[in-house]
Structures are given as C-alpha cells and as structure tokens.
Write a protein that holds these residues in place. Sequence first.
Motif, PDB file in Angstrom:
ATOM      1  N   VAL A   1      -2.522  -2.630  -7.125  1.00 20.20           N
ATOM      2  CA  VAL A   1      -2.806  -2.079  -5.797  1.00 20.20           C
ATOM      3  C   VAL A   1      -3.406  -0.678  -5.903  1.00 20.20           C
ATOM      4  O   VAL A   1      -4.340  -0.332  -5.177  1.00 20.20           O
ATOM      5  CB  VAL A   1      -1.527  -2.052  -4.931  1.00 20.20           C
ATOM      6  CG1 VAL A   1      -1.783  -1.361  -3.596  1.00 20.20           C
ATOM      7  CG2 VAL A   1      -1.010  -3.464  -4.696  1.00 20.20           C
ATOM      8  N   ARG A   2      -2.871   0.136  -6.827  1.00 20.30           N
ATOM      9  CA  ARG A   2      -3.416   1.487  -7.008  1.00 20.30           C
ATOM     10  C   ARG A   2      -4.874   1.434  -7.426  1.00 20.30           C
ATOM     11  O   ARG A   2      -5.687   2.237  -6.959  1.00 20.30           O
ATOM     12  CB  ARG A   2      -2.585   2.234  -8.049  1.00 20.30           C
ATOM     13  CG  ARG A   2      -1.186   2.600  -7.590  1.00 20.30           C
ATOM     14  CD  ARG A   2      -0.335   3.138  -8.721  1.00 20.30           C
ATOM     15  NE  ARG A   2       1.072   3.146  -8.358  1.00 20.30           N
ATOM     16  CZ  ARG A   2       2.060   2.749  -9.142  1.00 20.30           C
ATOM     17  NH1 ARG A   2       1.786   2.273 -10.362  1.00 20.30           N
ATOM     18  NH2 ARG A   2       3.306   2.795  -8.726  1.00 20.30           N
TER      19      ARG A   2
ATOM     20  N   PHE B   1      -5.965  -0.724  -1.997  1.00 22.33           N
ATOM     21  CA  PHE B   1      -5.492  -1.415  -0.798  1.00 22.33           C
ATOM     22  C   PHE B   1      -4.516  -2.499  -1.235  1.00 22.33           C
ATOM     23  O   PHE B   1      -4.540  -2.969  -2.370  1.00 22.33           O
ATOM     24  CB  PHE B   1      -6.651  -2.022   0.005  1.00 22.33           C
ATOM     25  CG  PHE B   1      -7.344  -3.183  -0.667  1.00 22.33           C
ATOM     26  CD1 PHE B   1      -6.943  -4.491  -0.427  1.00 22.33           C
ATOM     27  CD2 PHE B   1      -8.407  -2.975  -1.533  1.00 22.33           C
ATOM     28  CE1 PHE B   1      -7.578  -5.566  -1.039  1.00 22.33           C
ATOM     29  CE2 PHE B   1      -9.060  -4.034  -2.151  1.00 22.33           C
ATOM     30  CZ  PHE B   1      -8.639  -5.333  -1.908  1.00 22.33           C
ATOM     31  N   GLY B   2      -3.644  -2.876  -0.323  1.00 25.61           N
ATOM     32  CA  GLY B   2      -2.699  -3.942  -0.597  1.00 25.61           C
ATOM     33  C   GLY B   2      -3.185  -5.257  -0.023  1.00 25.61           C
ATOM     34  O   GLY B   2      -3.939  -5.278   0.953  1.00 25.61           O
TER      35      GLY B   2
ATOM     36  N   ALA C   1       0.824  -1.203   0.000  1.00 25.44           N
ATOM     37  CA  ALA C   1       0.000   0.000   0.000  1.00 25.44           C
ATOM     38  C   ALA C   1       0.862   1.258   0.000  1.00 25.44           C
ATOM     39  O   ALA C   1       0.520   2.255  -0.639  1.00 25.44           O
ATOM     40  CB  ALA C   1      -0.932  -0.007   1.216  1.00 25.44           C
ATOM     41  N   ILE C   2       1.996   1.205   0.712  1.00 23.05           N
ATOM     42  CA  ILE C   2       2.922   2.347   0.716  1.00 23.05           C
ATOM     43  C   ILE C   2       3.608   2.469  -0.641  1.00 23.05           C
ATOM     44  O   ILE C   2       3.654   3.550  -1.246  1.00 23.05           O
ATOM     45  CB  ILE C   2       3.972   2.197   1.830  1.00 23.05           C
ATOM     46  CG1 ILE C   2       3.319   2.289   3.214  1.00 23.05           C
ATOM     47  CG2 ILE C   2       5.057   3.281   1.687  1.00 23.05           C
ATOM     48  CD1 ILE C   2       4.272   2.013   4.369  1.00 23.05           C
ATOM     49  N   LEU C   3       4.143   1.373  -1.138  1.00 20.78           N
ATOM     50  CA  LEU C   3       4.884   1.399  -2.399  1.00 20.78           C
ATOM     51  C   LEU C   3       4.011   1.827  -3.571  1.00 20.78           C
ATOM     52  O   LEU C   3       4.500   2.424  -4.533  1.00 20.78           O
ATOM     53  CB  LEU C   3       5.488   0.021  -2.690  1.00 20.78           C
ATOM     54  CG  LEU C   3       6.567  -0.482  -1.733  1.00 20.78           C
ATOM     55  CD1 LEU C   3       7.037  -1.869  -2.146  1.00 20.78           C
ATOM     56  CD2 LEU C   3       7.747   0.484  -1.670  1.00 20.78           C
ATOM     57  N   ALA C   4       2.721   1.539  -3.501  1.00 21.04           N
ATOM     58  CA  ALA C   4       1.818   1.906  -4.593  1.00 21.04           C
ATOM     59  C   ALA C   4       1.702   3.410  -4.754  1.00 21.04           C
ATOM     60  O   ALA C   4       1.293   3.895  -5.810  1.00 21.04           O
ATOM     61  CB  ALA C   4       0.435   1.303  -4.362  1.00 21.04           C
ATOM     62  N   LEU C   5       2.072   4.166  -3.730  1.00 23.16           N
ATOM     63  CA  LEU C   5       2.028   5.620  -3.808  1.00 23.16           C
ATOM     64  C   LEU C   5       3.335   6.201  -4.342  1.00 23.16           C
ATOM     65  O   LEU C   5       3.479   7.415  -4.454  1.00 23.16           O
ATOM     66  CB  LEU C   5       1.715   6.219  -2.427  1.00 23.16           C
ATOM     67  CG  LEU C   5       0.329   5.858  -1.874  1.00 23.16           C
ATOM     68  CD1 LEU C   5       0.140   6.477  -0.488  1.00 23.16           C
ATOM     69  CD2 LEU C   5      -0.777   6.311  -2.815  1.00 23.16           C
ATOM     70  N   PHE C   6       4.280   5.337  -4.685  1.00 23.13           N
ATOM     71  CA  PHE C   6       5.538   5.764  -5.291  1.00 23.13           C
ATOM     72  C   PHE C   6       5.407   5.710  -6.809  1.00 23.13           C
ATOM     73  O   PHE C   6       4.664   4.896  -7.353  1.00 23.13           O
ATOM     74  CB  PHE C   6       6.685   4.837  -4.869  1.00 23.13           C
ATOM     75  CG  PHE C   6       7.187   5.041  -3.479  1.00 23.13           C
ATOM     76  CD1 PHE C   6       6.350   5.474  -2.453  1.00 23.13           C
ATOM     77  CD2 PHE C   6       8.509   4.782  -3.159  1.00 23.13           C
ATOM     78  CE1 PHE C   6       6.818   5.661  -1.163  1.00 23.13           C
ATOM     79  CE2 PHE C   6       8.994   4.959  -1.876  1.00 23.13           C
ATOM     80  CZ  PHE C   6       8.147   5.405  -0.869  1.00 23.13           C
ATOM     81  N   SER C   7       6.151   6.556  -7.475  1.00 21.32           N
ATOM     82  CA  SER C   7       6.222   6.493  -8.938  1.00 21.32           C
ATOM     83  C   SER C   7       7.143   5.348  -9.329  1.00 21.32           C
ATOM     84  O   SER C   7       7.913   4.825  -8.507  1.00 21.32           O
ATOM     85  CB  SER C   7       6.765   7.801  -9.503  1.00 21.32           C
ATOM     86  OG  SER C   7       8.124   7.970  -9.132  1.00 21.32           O
TER      87      SER C   7
ATOM     88  N   VAL D   1       3.323   7.769   5.197  1.00 19.81           N
ATOM     89  CA  VAL D   1       4.231   7.777   6.343  1.00 19.81           C
ATOM     90  C   VAL D   1       4.197   6.452   7.095  1.00 19.81           C
ATOM     91  O   VAL D   1       5.081   6.167   7.900  1.00 19.81           O
ATOM     92  CB  VAL D   1       3.908   8.926   7.321  1.00 19.81           C
ATOM     93  CG1 VAL D   1       4.142  10.272   6.663  1.00 19.81           C
ATOM     94  CG2 VAL D   1       2.467   8.836   7.825  1.00 19.81           C
ATOM     95  N   ALA D   2       3.173   5.655   6.857  1.00 16.22           N
ATOM     96  CA  ALA D   2       3.031   4.378   7.546  1.00 16.22           C
ATOM     97  C   ALA D   2       1.955   3.567   6.826  1.00 16.22           C
ATOM     98  O   ALA D   2       1.415   3.995   5.809  1.00 16.22           O
ATOM     99  CB  ALA D   2       2.650   4.603   9.013  1.00 16.22           C
ATOM    100  N   ALA D   3       1.650   2.408   7.383  1.00 13.80           N
ATOM    101  CA  ALA D   3       0.546   1.591   6.872  1.00 13.80           C
ATOM    102  C   ALA D   3      -0.033   0.805   8.026  1.00 13.80           C
ATOM    103  O   ALA D   3       0.649   0.530   9.024  1.00 13.80           O
ATOM    104  CB  ALA D   3       1.018   0.654   5.772  1.00 13.80           C
ATOM    105  N   ILE D   4      -1.307   0.444   7.899  1.00 15.90           N
ATOM    106  CA  ILE D   4      -1.945  -0.419   8.877  1.00 15.90           C
ATOM    107  C   ILE D   4      -2.483  -1.643   8.156  1.00 15.90           C
ATOM    108  O   ILE D   4      -2.877  -1.565   6.985  1.00 15.90           O
ATOM    109  CB  ILE D   4      -3.068   0.303   9.644  1.00 15.90           C
ATOM    110  CG1 ILE D   4      -4.048   0.983   8.678  1.00 15.90           C
ATOM    111  CG2 ILE D   4      -2.496   1.299  10.623  1.00 15.90           C
ATOM    112  CD1 ILE D   4      -5.243   1.610   9.374  1.00 15.90           C
TER     113      ILE D   4
END
Length: 260
Positions: free
Chosen positions: A187-188, A192-193, A148-154, A218-221
Amino acid sequence: MYFPMSIPSSPIASVDRALLLILLMKESGPISVKSASEHLGVAPSTAHRLLNALMHRGFAAQDHERRYRLGPALVERHSERYTVQALRQSARSALMVLSQEVGETVQLMVLTEGNIQFIDGIESTKTLRVGMRVGDKMPAFVSAGGKAILALFSNAELEDLYRQGIPAWSTSRIDSLKTLKREMTKVRRAEFGSNFEEMEEGVVGLGVAVTDPDGHPVAAITTATPSIRFDRNNIPSHVAALQTAAAAISEELQELQQAQ
C-alpha cells in the motif's frame, strides 16, 4: 526552527539533548538519525541511542521510512483530534466533487482502535450501486481506506494496535501480523489502499488517507464499486480523484486548526 547549541548546557547533557530532539520533532516533523546528530552536533550513534530512549518511553515513534516523530506519550490519537462533526464539515464539499467525478458511492471513515467506522458518505445514483454504511464498524485491514491509514503506521505501531492478534473476517486475506505488514508495504508503494471483495463479496474499494497539517492520518476516503462492473482501467483516474479530494479535506482541516 533551529535550537542553537550555544545555549547554556543542562547539568545533565543527555536529558538536555533528548529534550532538544523532542522540540525538533515538534517543530520539523519526522527526523532521521543523521539530521538528529547534525542538529545536536553529536555522533550518529549517540543520536540513535537518544532517539531509541525516547521511543522506549513513548516520546518518539518511527514511521514506515524509519524516521522518528513524536510518540503517543506526547501526541493524542490523531483521529481523535477532530470531532466527527468537524471531519464531516471539512470533507463534505470534497466528497460531493469526488462523487460526481467517479460516479460511485464515496465514503468517509475514521480509525477507532483497530477498526474503521464510517461517518459520512454520498451514495451513487446508479441503479446498481454500493449502499452507504454510516455508523458501521469493521477491521481496518479489510477496508481500502483502513489500509491507507494503517500504511502510515510503523510496524511497531501496527504490532501495538493489534497486540491481541488479527481478528478473523471471513472474506479477508490478512490473517496475521506478518501478512498485514506485507500488505502495508504494498500500500505504501502504491500510495492508495484497495479492497477486492475483502470487506464483502461483490464490492471493490479504493481509498486514500486524509492527513492533518502535521502529516498524520486522521481519516480516509474511499470509492465503492460493485465488482460486477468494476474496471481496473479506471483505477488511476479514481485514485487521482481520491488524492485530490483528500488534499482538499486536509486543507480544510488546516484552516479549521488555524481558526481555533
């Protein structure tokens, strides 16, 4: 905020325009080539060249929607903007509510280079449950929250993050940058992952990213469920609960930032 073009021109127009774009990204967040050209009053091709020049030196970066935002030369790693203590404090109440709603182990994690590290959580009270892993580290791409975090990266940021290659993980389905990028696209779209026994056998995870007031991860849950009793019909309700919890944590972080 609008920066009027009627202000006195800089002796070097291209430098002045690039600085105006930095100010625009700082104030407005991610921008498109079209909005940049309209803001500067120049042709889209000119705005595109300026944005690419900023990217080349790390002053801008593209997100997964190909918009431009402040780059690593101007913004510290977002997960490091908050201490572990601050993240735990901001997330604790939301984690408790999430745990009660889904009845499973829930965990909070942060990205550390290409890995995620578990920093807090609440363990399910069910006899058959997934244990908490506070302090453990593992590749981000095997975790639902890490995805979920990595999906917000280009794609460019993913390439930089894993410039040494994709580390091996025995149960992972991702073994190259190509498969990583393909998975991040999914995921995008899903928002959700998921991790179906990719981190370890017998565990299914769902996760969403927690963002700061600027929209950066900044984090993931995550929720963690024993695969033997995981019911796919529960995915929508679990994801909705995760998203509500993530929004609550983001709001707590915003209040924390405003108080500083």
